[in-house]
Design a protein around this motif. Structure first.
Motif, mmCIF file in Angstrom:
data_model
loop_
_atom_site.group_PDB
_atom_site.id
_atom_site.type_symbol
_atom_site.label_atom_id
_atom_site.label_comp_id
_atom_site.label_asym_id
_atom_site.label_seq_id
_atom_site.Cartn_x
_atom_site.Cartn_y
_atom_site.Cartn_z
ATOM 1 N N ILE A 143 -4.482 4.334 -5.164
ATOM 2 C CA ILE A 143 -4.113 3.977 -4.392
ATOM 3 C C ILE A 143 -4.485 2.711 -3.667
ATOM 4 O O ILE A 143 -6.211 3.084 -3.753
ATOM 5 C CB ILE A 143 -4.018 4.392 -2.786
ATOM 6 N N ASP A 144 -4.892 1.781 -2.943
ATOM 7 C CA ASP A 144 -5.508 0.136 -2.958
ATOM 8 C C ASP A 144 -6.029 0.728 -1.379
ATOM 9 O O ASP A 144 -5.686 0.516 -0.317
ATOM 10 C CB ASP A 144 -5.349 -1.218 -2.889
ATOM 11 N N ASP A 145 -7.077 1.830 -1.321
ATOM 12 C CA ASP A 145 -7.674 1.996 0.319
ATOM 13 C C ASP A 145 -8.612 2.614 0.023
ATOM 14 O O ASP A 145 -8.510 3.936 -0.547
ATOM 15 C CB ASP A 145 -6.727 2.781 0.680
ATOM 16 N N ILE A 187 -5.119 13.644 2.591
ATOM 17 C CA ILE A 187 -4.975 12.578 2.331
ATOM 18 C C ILE A 187 -3.636 11.762 2.238
ATOM 19 O O ILE A 187 -3.376 11.068 1.658
ATOM 20 C CB ILE A 187 -5.958 12.221 0.831
ATOM 21 N N PHE A 188 -2.758 12.818 2.283
ATOM 22 C CA PHE A 188 -1.203 11.873 2.401
ATOM 23 C C PHE A 188 -0.942 11.866 3.065
ATOM 24 O O PHE A 188 0.269 10.918 3.569
ATOM 25 C CB PHE A 188 -0.495 13.882 2.084
ATOM 26 N N GLU A 189 -1.477 12.683 4.400
ATOM 27 C CA GLU A 189 -1.227 11.828 5.630
ATOM 28 C C GLU A 189 -1.645 10.564 5.928
ATOM 29 O O GLU A 189 -0.879 9.327 6.585
ATOM 30 C CB GLU A 189 -1.369 12.642 7.071
ATOM 31 N N MET A 190 -3.273 10.077 5.109
ATOM 32 C CA MET A 190 -3.104 9.138 4.681
ATOM 33 C C MET A 190 -2.742 7.955 4.978
ATOM 34 O O MET A 190 -3.138 6.736 5.116
ATOM 35 C CB MET A 190 -4.656 9.133 4.652
ATOM 36 N N ALA A 191 -1.852 8.366 3.524
ATOM 37 C CA ALA A 191 -1.735 7.404 2.784
ATOM 38 C C ALA A 191 -0.403 7.494 2.835
ATOM 39 O O ALA A 191 0.276 5.585 2.581
ATOM 40 C CB ALA A 191 -1.758 7.811 1.253
ATOM 41 N N GLY A 192 0.459 8.151 4.078
ATOM 42 C CA GLY A 192 1.400 7.412 4.696
ATOM 43 C C GLY A 192 3.054 7.629 3.278
ATOM 44 O O GLY A 192 3.267 9.256 2.703
ATOM 45 N N ASP A 193 3.539 6.076 3.296
ATOM 46 C CA ASP A 193 5.160 6.736 2.267
ATOM 47 C C ASP A 193 4.074 5.777 1.177
ATOM 48 O O ASP A 193 5.083 4.856 0.255
ATOM 49 C CB ASP A 193 5.745 5.545 2.487
ATOM 50 N N ARG A 194 2.775 6.024 0.312
ATOM 51 C CA ARG A 194 2.109 5.094 -0.427
ATOM 52 C C ARG A 194 1.817 5.804 -1.626
ATOM 53 O O ARG A 194 1.401 6.832 -0.620
ATOM 54 C CB ARG A 194 1.082 4.142 -0.018
ATOM 55 N N LEU A 203 -0.489 8.066 -3.977
ATOM 56 C CA LEU A 203 -1.820 8.091 -4.479
ATOM 57 C C LEU A 203 -2.264 7.990 -5.457
ATOM 58 O O LEU A 203 -3.514 7.075 -5.451
ATOM 59 C CB LEU A 203 -2.562 9.778 -3.348
ATOM 60 N N MET A 204 -2.010 8.310 -6.227
ATOM 61 C CA MET A 204 -2.180 8.147 -7.808
ATOM 62 C C MET A 204 -0.957 8.140 -9.367
ATOM 63 O O MET A 204 0.034 9.137 -8.523
ATOM 64 C CB MET A 204 -3.095 9.347 -8.671
ATOM 65 N N SER A 205 -0.940 6.742 -9.949
ATOM 66 C CA SER A 205 0.142 7.057 -10.471
ATOM 67 C C SER A 205 -0.576 6.384 -12.197
ATOM 68 O O SER A 205 -1.759 6.624 -12.594
ATOM 69 C CB SER A 205 0.998 5.961 -10.062
#
Length: 308
Positions: free
Chosen positions: A98-100, A38-45, A47-49
């Motif tokens: 993340i908005d995905d 999921i980190f590769e899928m998110a790129g520079d975004r 995931l959760m905060s």
């Protein structure tokens, strides 16, 4: 004194190449063997905060001062401001993902895993924390060589060592048990600020001023973080006072504040809370968060003084 507490904390930091995220992927795949990266899928975004916000209770302190007019040319002054403890007892939490849609669905499944049950309770938790506002001591001297001119120097010693740690407790309001504690060492040190300025009384209804100050950083580079960058600040100020009537003064001022260094590089020991929940040791869950920081600000002020 009262105020608002705002803090954002990343639970799943950015970057597939991040060493901690590689450890975390292994822990997540234990809970969900078919989990994609999921980190590769998110790129520079991110995931959760967590976004934390709360209103501090009113805190009462003491200000005391003394001034001595030695003669027509010289004056000395001293002021003391006591420390205040700003307490937040019922702040709110927003758990942001993340908005995905694809990644959001995966995160929703992960949150159902037993080892991440703590995260499921965060949205209903309340924030409790305490932030100190430090005591300060100020010495000042002014010199009036002529009736129209006045110059002043202030030395302010701020007891920033009171800010040695920030613990944010996330509490279940139903049974008052702690869901999670976000702890961070600050290790601030006491600082000295130097201010100099002068004013010229142009006429009875106009006084002009100029000044500058240097306010040193309370934190070393190995505890520098984006929450409170705290660079050494250098500021330049100008202002004037208008007296349209005998009973009214109008003060106008502008200041430009920037960091003494064009850019300051620092790091901070960051603990990944999700890694700890996943059972990874505290040593592996902690890493240095590094960054380059700059600071610039334009300030404006307006004051009204009434005399009766």
């Amino acid at each position: 004194t009262w105020g608002t507490f705002d803090l954002s904390r990343s639970l799943l930091p950015v970057g597939a190449d991040n060493a901690q995220n590689q450890l975390l992927m292994g822990a997540l795949q234990t809970a969900m063997p078919t989990l994609p990266n999921i980190f590769e899928m998110a790129g520079d975004r991110s995931l959760m905060s967590l976004a934390l916000k709360g209103d501090a209770k009113m805190a009462v302190g003491v200000n005391a001062g003394i001034m001595w007019d030695i003669n027509k040319q010289w004056s000395l002054g001293f002021t003391y401001r006591s420390k205040l403890r700003m307490k937040v007892n019922s702040g709110s939490i927003a758990l942001k993902t993340i908005d995905d849609p694809a990644i959001g669905q995966i995160l929703g499944q992960l949150l159902q895993a037993p080892q991440f049950s703590t995260l499921q309770n965060l949205s209903s938790a309340v924030v409790k924390t305490e932030l100190p506002l430090p005591a300060s001591l100020t010495w000042g001297v002014s010199f009036r060589p002529t009736p129209k001119w006045e110059f002043a120097v202030d030395l302010q010693y701020v007891l920033w060592s009171a800010y040695d740690r920030l613990d944010v407790e996330l509490v279940n309001p139903t049974d008052n048990t702690t869901v999670m504690t976000l702890a961070s060492d600050k290790n601030y040190s006491n600082t000295l600020a130097v201010r100099i300025g002068g004013q010229y009384r142009v006429c009875d209804f106009l006084t002009a001023r100029m000044g500058m100050y240097v306010d040193e950083s309370p934190v070393s580079s190995d505890y520098l973080n984006p929450e409170t960058p705290s660079m050494t600040k250098l500021a330049y100020t100008v202002g004037l006072t208008l007296r349209p009537t005998r009973w009214l003064d109008i003060d106008l001022a502008y200041g430009y504040v920037n960091s003494a260094d064009p850019e300051r590089t620092g790091s901070y020991p960051y603990t990944n809370s999700v890694l700890e929940l996943a059972g990874v040791g505290a040593a592996q869950a902690t890493t240095d968060f590094s960054g380059n920081y700059t600071a610039r600000a334009h300030t404006f002020s307006l004051g009204l003084n009434f005399r009766f």
